[in-house]
Design a protein around this motif. Structure first.
Motif, PDB file in Angstrom:
ATOM      1  N   LYS A  83     -10.187  18.918   1.824  1.00  0.00           N
ATOM      2  CA  LYS A  83      -9.076  18.266   2.527  1.00  0.00           C
ATOM      3  C   LYS A  83      -9.586  17.160   3.444  1.00  0.00           C
ATOM      4  O   LYS A  83      -8.940  16.128   3.598  1.00  0.00           O
ATOM      5  N   VAL A 132      -2.900  17.189   9.718  1.00  0.00           N
ATOM      6  CA  VAL A 132      -4.288  16.749   9.557  1.00  0.00           C
ATOM      7  C   VAL A 132      -5.178  17.310  10.658  1.00  0.00           C
ATOM      8  O   VAL A 132      -6.388  17.390  10.497  1.00  0.00           O
ATOM      9  N   ILE A 180       3.128   4.995  -9.247  1.00  0.00           N
ATOM     10  CA  ILE A 180       2.501   5.338  -7.962  1.00  0.00           C
ATOM     11  C   ILE A 180       1.158   4.636  -7.822  1.00  0.00           C
ATOM     12  O   ILE A 180       0.845   4.063  -6.787  1.00  0.00           O
ATOM     13  N   TYR A 181       0.381   4.673  -8.875  1.00  0.00           N
ATOM     14  CA  TYR A 181      -0.965   4.110  -8.800  1.00  0.00           C
ATOM     15  C   TYR A 181      -1.030   2.689  -9.351  1.00  0.00           C
ATOM     16  O   TYR A 181      -2.101   2.117  -9.460  1.00  0.00           O
ATOM     17  N   ARG A 182       0.131   2.162  -9.696  1.00  0.00           N
ATOM     18  CA  ARG A 182       0.207   0.782 -10.224  1.00  0.00           C
ATOM     19  C   ARG A 182      -0.829   0.543 -11.316  1.00  0.00           C
ATOM     20  O   ARG A 182      -1.644  -0.384 -11.249  1.00  0.00           O
ATOM     21  N   MET A 235      -0.562  18.377  -1.443  1.00  0.00           N
ATOM     22  CA  MET A 235      -0.646  17.481  -2.599  1.00  0.00           C
ATOM     23  C   MET A 235       0.257  16.269  -2.397  1.00  0.00           C
ATOM     24  O   MET A 235      -0.084  15.162  -2.796  1.00  0.00           O
ATOM     25  N   THR A 293       0.776  19.000  -9.748  1.00  0.00           N
ATOM     26  CA  THR A 293       1.422  17.777  -9.278  1.00  0.00           C
ATOM     27  C   THR A 293       2.522  17.365 -10.233  1.00  0.00           C
ATOM     28  O   THR A 293       3.179  16.374 -10.028  1.00  0.00           O
ATOM     29  N   THR A 330       8.205   2.598  -7.913  1.00  0.00           N
ATOM     30  CA  THR A 330       7.766   3.980  -7.726  1.00  0.00           C
ATOM     31  C   THR A 330       8.926   4.854  -7.278  1.00  0.00           C
ATOM     32  O   THR A 330       9.195   5.906  -7.853  1.00  0.00           O
ATOM     33  N   ILE A 385     -10.369  14.175   1.305  1.00  0.00           N
ATOM     34  CA  ILE A 385      -9.177  13.451   0.844  1.00  0.00           C
ATOM     35  C   ILE A 385      -8.543  12.693   2.006  1.00  0.00           C
ATOM     36  O   ILE A 385      -7.835  11.707   1.804  1.00  0.00           O
ATOM     37  N   ARG A 426      -6.418   6.803   4.398  1.00  0.00           N
ATOM     38  CA  ARG A 426      -6.015   7.786   3.395  1.00  0.00           C
ATOM     39  C   ARG A 426      -5.316   7.145   2.197  1.00  0.00           C
ATOM     40  O   ARG A 426      -5.625   7.437   1.040  1.00  0.00           O
ATOM     41  N   MET A 427      -4.376   6.263   2.478  1.00  0.00           N
ATOM     42  CA  MET A 427      -3.599   5.649   1.401  1.00  0.00           C
ATOM     43  C   MET A 427      -4.495   4.809   0.485  1.00  0.00           C
ATOM     44  O   MET A 427      -4.364   4.856  -0.732  1.00  0.00           O
ATOM     45  N   GLU A 428      -5.354   4.024   1.130  1.00  0.00           N
ATOM     46  CA  GLU A 428      -6.236   3.148   0.358  1.00  0.00           C
ATOM     47  C   GLU A 428      -7.169   3.987  -0.513  1.00  0.00           C
ATOM     48  O   GLU A 428      -7.410   3.697  -1.684  1.00  0.00           O
ATOM     49  N   ALA A 451      -1.401  13.791  -0.334  1.00  0.00           N
ATOM     50  CA  ALA A 451      -2.531  13.121  -0.971  1.00  0.00           C
ATOM     51  C   ALA A 451      -2.097  11.915  -1.806  1.00  0.00           C
ATOM     52  O   ALA A 451      -2.917  11.153  -2.268  1.00  0.00           O
ATOM     53  N   ALA A 503      -6.669   7.069  -1.525  1.00  0.00           N
ATOM     54  CA  ALA A 503      -5.964   7.901  -2.506  1.00  0.00           C
ATOM     55  C   ALA A 503      -5.927   7.235  -3.880  1.00  0.00           C
ATOM     56  O   ALA A 503      -5.943   7.912  -4.905  1.00  0.00           O
ATOM     57  N   ARG A 504      -5.891   5.913  -3.897  1.00  0.00           N
ATOM     58  CA  ARG A 504      -5.852   5.203  -5.184  1.00  0.00           C
ATOM     59  C   ARG A 504      -7.158   5.328  -5.949  1.00  0.00           C
ATOM     60  O   ARG A 504      -7.223   5.046  -7.122  1.00  0.00           O
ATOM     61  N   LYS A 521     -15.198  21.114  11.629  1.00  0.00           N
ATOM     62  CA  LYS A 521     -13.751  21.210  11.802  1.00  0.00           C
ATOM     63  C   LYS A 521     -13.442  22.531  12.489  1.00  0.00           C
ATOM     64  O   LYS A 521     -13.797  23.604  12.001  1.00  0.00           O
ATOM     65  N   MET A 546       0.822  -1.214   0.000  1.00  0.00           N
ATOM     66  CA  MET A 546       0.000   0.000   0.000  1.00  0.00           C
ATOM     67  C   MET A 546       0.850   1.255   0.000  1.00  0.00           C
ATOM     68  O   MET A 546       0.387   2.336  -0.261  1.00  0.00           O
ATOM     69  N   ILE A 600      -6.623  14.348   4.406  1.00  0.00           N
ATOM     70  CA  ILE A 600      -5.443  15.023   4.936  1.00  0.00           C
ATOM     71  C   ILE A 600      -5.826  16.033   6.011  1.00  0.00           C
ATOM     72  O   ILE A 600      -5.005  16.785   6.486  1.00  0.00           O
ATOM     73  N   LEU A 601      -7.089  15.997   6.409  1.00  0.00           N
ATOM     74  CA  LEU A 601      -7.533  16.825   7.522  1.00  0.00           C
ATOM     75  C   LEU A 601      -8.570  15.988   8.270  1.00  0.00           C
ATOM     76  O   LEU A 601      -9.477  15.427   7.659  1.00  0.00           O
ATOM     77  N   VAL A 602      -8.391  15.897   9.561  1.00  0.00           N
ATOM     78  CA  VAL A 602      -9.297  15.072  10.360  1.00  0.00           C
ATOM     79  C   VAL A 602     -10.434  15.947  10.884  1.00  0.00           C
ATOM     80  O   VAL A 602     -10.176  17.001  11.460  1.00  0.00           O
TER      81      VAL A 602
END
Lengths: 284, 410
Positions: free
Chosen positions: B92, A280, B149-151, A96, B132, A7, B95, B116-118, A99, B120-121, B43, A1, B97-99
């Motif tokens: 945010k 965050v 990055i995104y395989r 970014m 970017t 990469t 996405i 977040r990682m899961e 993200a 993001a794909r 928030k 993950m 990146i902000l709780v």
């Protein structure tokens, strides 16, 4: 993950292409580096002419030491920088980066690694080639001519020395990155991390061996300098290259590098988690 | 935008088709469930302010409060609000990146900040003001990095890239370093970068900012096609109301951190109201027309502008005018969406009906166009209105509009 090896290799490749992209700047860098190397070499040769064998180096040893320093100076980022993270924190672009589905620290390691590799070649090969024409250098091939105690015999020894040098340089880079990454991360909290960067540069210039070999420093200072991570960036790889360390001493030096790399990278990882949490929770 | 997107699995070769089969199945499943759920989300930022020599006091700054909405897969939603309203904070949080400090968020069934990682794909993000892309490298290199990055399976990657390059006409500058690209070219690159991995949801923060009219149109056409052909859920933040009029059937309006409106654009217009304008061309210059329920806001030779409440029917009005005056031509103008939104912001939490019949006419009567040469707020804004006005049943007059004033000739 957390992103594949491919990469990060691609990140490193992109970064390397980026640093290799500016031809004029690259050429100017290599030229300046060569000139400074020649000046430093002549200055130190004068000193060694007065005091032969100072710090355990003979004349060809110290000249080689100088050009090893020239090769490593930007690669190890002894003057700081190399990591664009603070800039991205200030501009908010770090959002970014966060993200992306990749490890933040490894991303920057790959990015800095690409930079370091390019600069090692640009700042290492041309100056060394010029120096070989002007001076009597001690390369690992010149087996048996050492007056400093080490005698690695045969072709296996030569390859071994180059291999150990490569390992030592890689570890030195990890130490350098580890320290600079920690400093860069402080930009999440500090408005300006440049104070810390200056402190880093000051320490790196005096404690890495780039100014003078650490071995000529007086007792206690030498002991301290040789134990700090800055020695791992220049003094230790240079000594490995010159064959100044053997056996237990060689092992201890490499272990010191590996130890610092591990400590600094682990700290970087922990601080990354805190920086992420801050971002965050507190926002950009 | 003549070229259409391929459906997600339309690969010529069987292996690639198999590789993207799950993506296809995914769409079907997701149509049944919401893509984004916000439930009482708030928030609050905590700032430390200096209060005296050494003391620091804690100040809570609420950015957003009590946001509750749901966006279904395949929707295209405009997220509007003035600067500082909390739009970026919301994005945010979506996405991850902000709780959030309160409430519950689910995106694709995941908790964004925890996964977040899961997540993001499965997301694409475009910030119009940022990039970017690798500044010093050819555009193609950035795309290649994203493949890793995104395989993205190589076949899928090639197919997507070919299509985007074709659709956005990027072939001429694919090998150009990003720093040498124009803003419009860079934006096309950023759009591609956000979409190469077939995201289910795309967040776009001001994707048309700074672009010229042609580039804006290209971006809009591209997004509309993406939404239509691939069923991609799109959340669009913008200050350009034409983006909204042309793309988003549904709008969310946020102000001072709270959701002020959630619904269709035409409902927003009807709710906030204001006035519509009847433009009449008479045979010759005439004193201001006097018809009950209207007021003349401008006279220019034989042409007169009559304001009437947006909620009122135009039919009796047109009949009366045609009956009593030598009418050649007429057209009706809707309140521009900018004015509608602006009114929503300024009215705050007031009952919208209070503001309905106030202050609408000023927007049309010349203050907005000091030059006086043209009284519509720009043809671009204007032409978008027809997409949303034609279906409203209780207003019988066809409200066609366009660049000319002669929409409903007699």
């Amino acid at each position: 993950m957390r992103g594949s090896v491919a990469t990060y290799l691609t990140v490193a490749r992109c970064s390397a292409r980026r640093y290799a992209g500016y031809r004029a700047a690259t050429a100017a860098g290599a030229f300046t580096n060569t000139v400074f190397g020649i000046i430093r070499a002549y200055v130190l040769l004068q000193v060694w002419h007065q005091q032969p064998g100072l710090g355990g180096y003979d004349a060809s040893g110290v000249v080689t030491f100088v050009f090893l320093g020239q090769a490593l100076i930007t690669s190890m980022a002894l003057f700081g920088g190399g990591i664009d993270l603070p800039e991205r924190v200030r501009s908010g672009a770090v959002t970014m980066d966060m993200a992306r589905p990749v490890s933040f620290q490894t991303w920057w390691l790959a990015d800095d690694g690409g930079r370091a590799a390019v600069q090692l070649i640009i700042r290492g090969v041309p100056p060394m080639a010029v120096a070989a024409l002007l001076f009597d250098l001690r390369l690992p091939t010149s087996v048996g001519t050492t007056s400093t105690g080490m005698a690695s015999a045969g072709i296996g020894g030569v390859i071994g020395t180059w291999g150990l040098f490569a390992v030592s340089v890689a570890l030195g880079f990890l130490v350098s990155f580890g320290l600079r990454y920690l400093i860069a991360l402080t930009s999440f909290w500090l408005l300006d991390q440049r104070g810390l960067e200056s402190a880093y540069t000051l320490c790196a210039v005096f404690l890495s061996g780039i100014s003078v070999p650490l071995t000529i420093m007086p007792g206690a200072l030498r002991g301290l300098a040789e134990a700090l991570p800055f020695a791992a960036m220049m003094q230790i790889p240079a000594d490995v290259f010159l064959g100044n360390r053997t056996g237990a001493s060689l092992f201890a030096a490499i272990a010191l590098q590996a130890g610092w790399a591990a400590v600094l990278l682990a700290s970087g990882r922990a601080l990354t988690a805190r920086a992420t949490r801050k971002l965050v929770i507190q926002g950009g | 935008m003549t070229t259409a997107f391929p459906p997600p699995a339309s690969t010529p070769d069987g292996q690639a088709g198999a590789a993207v089969q799950p993506a296809n199945a995914r769409l079907v499943v997701e149509n049944a469930e919401p893509a984004i759920e916000m439930d009482g989300v708030g928030k609050t930022f905590v700032l430390r302010r200096r209060a005296g020599r050494l003391r620091r006091e804690r100040v809570d700054v609420p950015a957003v409060a009590d946001l509750t909405f749901r966006i279904n897969a395949g929707e295209m939603v405009g997220y509007l609000g003035p600067n500082g309203a909390g739009k970026s904070t919301t994005i945010k949080m979506l996405i991850g990146i902000l709780v959030p400090s309160a409430g519950r968020i689910r995106v694709c069934g995941l908790d964004p900040s925890r996964q977040r990682m899961e997540l993001a794909r499965r997301l694409g993000v475009v910030f119009g003001q940022r990039t970017t892309l690798w500044w010093d490298l050819p555009l193609r290199d950035s795309f290649d990095l994203l493949r890793h990055i995104y395989r993205i399976p190589p076949d899928r990657f090639r197919e997507n890239l070919d299509h985007f390059v074709d659709l956005l006409q990027m072939a001429p500058f694919l090998e150009t370093p990003v720093r040498q690209l124009s803003l419009g070219q860079r934006m096309r690159g950023d759009l591609t970068a956000a979409l190469l991995h077939d995201p289910e949801i795309v967040y776009l923060d001001e994707p048309t900012i700074g672009l010229d009219v042609v580039s804006k149109a290209a971006v809009r056409g591209f997004l509309a096609e993406l939404n239509r052909a691939r069923g991609t859920t799109i959340v669009l933040t913008t200050h350009d109301m034409t983006d909204i009029e042309q793309l988003c059937p549904r709008v969310l309006v946020i102000d001072h951190g709270r959701l002020g409106f959630d619904g269709e654009l035409r409902d927003l217009r009807a709710q906030i109201g204001g006035e519509r304008i009847l433009v009449v061309d008479l045979t010759e210059p005439h004193p201001p027309i006097d018809v009950a329920g209207t007021r003349v806001v401008r006279v220019d030779g034989p042409r007169q502008w009559l304001a009437f409440p947006a909620g009122a029917s135009a039919a009796p009005l047109v009949a009366t005018v045609a009956d009593r005056y030598p009418l050649i031509d007429l057209s009706i103008r809707e309140p521009a969406i900018e004015d509608v939104i602006a009114r929503l912001y300024t009215s705050g939490t007031e009952d919208p009906s209070d503001t309905r019949n106030s202050s609408g006419a000023e927007d049309f009567s010349g203050t907005k166009n000091p030059s006086g040469t043209e009284d519509v707020p720009g043809t671009e804004d204007f032409s978008g209105a027809e997409d949303f006005s034609g279906t409203d049943g209780n207003r019988p007059v066809p409200r066609q509009s366009g660049t000319s004033d002669t929409a409903a000739s007699l």
